[in-house]
Design a protein around this motif. Structure first.
Motif: not given
Length: 292
Positions: A212, A219, A221
């Protein structure tokens, strides 16, 4: 790493893309990350497929003979072995860490078949458009062994493989005119940061394939793509709280019409019709493929 003075100098993430699970070839399971509806937004890139399969039933059929015209394909292997062959009799073996850069140009037929019956098969295939003036150039390609892809490591442990373009003064294995593609494979240890300059006018995206990452304050993933905003910023920034890996891709847009019919990418419907006639008439089988 290059130091930037303020967060505002880095591009932000415009949106996240999860990709679409699909199958291609003879039943190979993959994720189509860059889909046809994103072609204008990510010009000059046409498609990105990501594959990561440990079950041989999901990849063993491979990609038997199929044609291409009007663009370039970049296959980058992370794990596994894939044998390729084309209509001019050229063939080679892609192994872990290697790549093939193929310019389909005026057209050829080729195949990509696994040379293993078990184990992990992982990698990417990226499609890069050709400018209208070059769509009918002679096909050519280059097999790039893992040892021929330049790479470097920074003091903070970040490791970068430079497939195309340039990073921190390291020139990539391939340089292409007009579209000026950048293609990096970036390994980020936990707690590390990485910055990369990208011309303001180029479209860019990143795809996380392990862990990640914090990209432009967002953010991202595992198995997600981040499309960078064209906000005039001069670079992109990555940070990782855990060990992470991603590819970064950028290029100069062509701003030309796109007419696609399956494996053929031209500029007009009439050119697609001519392509179909040429394929039916066997002209792709007579292609002579040269070294890139």
């Amino acid at each position: 790493m290059t130091t930037q003075n303020a967060a505002s100098t880095f591009r932000q993430v415009e949106r996240l893309v999860h990709g679409k699970a699909t199958s291609d070839g003879a039943g190979v399971r993959l994720t189509r990350v860059l889909t046809q509806d994103l072609q204008r937004r990510l010009d000059p890139f046409l498609m990105l497929d990501a594959f990561r399969n440990e079950n041989p039933d999901d990849y063993i059929g491979g990609f038997p003979d199929h044609p291409h015209r009007g663009f370039e394909t970049i296959t980058y292997m992370l794990a596994g072995r894939m044998r390729h062959h084309d209509s001019a009799g050229n063939h080679g073996l892609l192994g872990p860490g290697s790549a093939q850069w193929m310019v389909a140009g005026s057209g050829l037929i080729h195949s990509e078949l696994p040379e293993q019956e078990s184990g992990l098969m992982e990698g990417f295939q990226l499609w890069l458009n050709l400018p209208a003036v070059d769509k009918m150039i002679a096909p050519n390609y280059r097999d790039i062994p893992a040892t021929a892809i330049p790479e470097y490591s920074a003091a903070n442990g970040v490791h970068v493989r430079v497939i195309a373009g340039e990073s921190q003064g390291v020139a990539g294995a391939v340089q292409r005119p007009v579209t000026e593609p950048l293609y990096l494979d970036i390994h980020l240890p936990a707690g590390s940061r990485f910055e990369q300059a990208i011309p303001a006018g180029h479209n860019a995206f990143a795809y996380v394939y392990r862990g990640r990452a914090e990209i432009g304050g967002t953010t991202v993933d595992d198995r997600q793509m981040a499309i960078f905003a064209n906000d005039g910023a001069a670079g992109v920034s990555f940070a990782a709280a855990e060990d992470s890996r991603l590819i970064l891709v950028a290029g100069r847009p062509l701003n030309e019409a796109i007419a696609q019919y399956g494996p053929f990418v031209m500029n007009t419907a009439e050119q697609i019709e001519q392509t179909l006639r040429d394929y039916r008439d066997g002209k792709f089988e007579a292609a002579v493929v040269q070294a890139l």
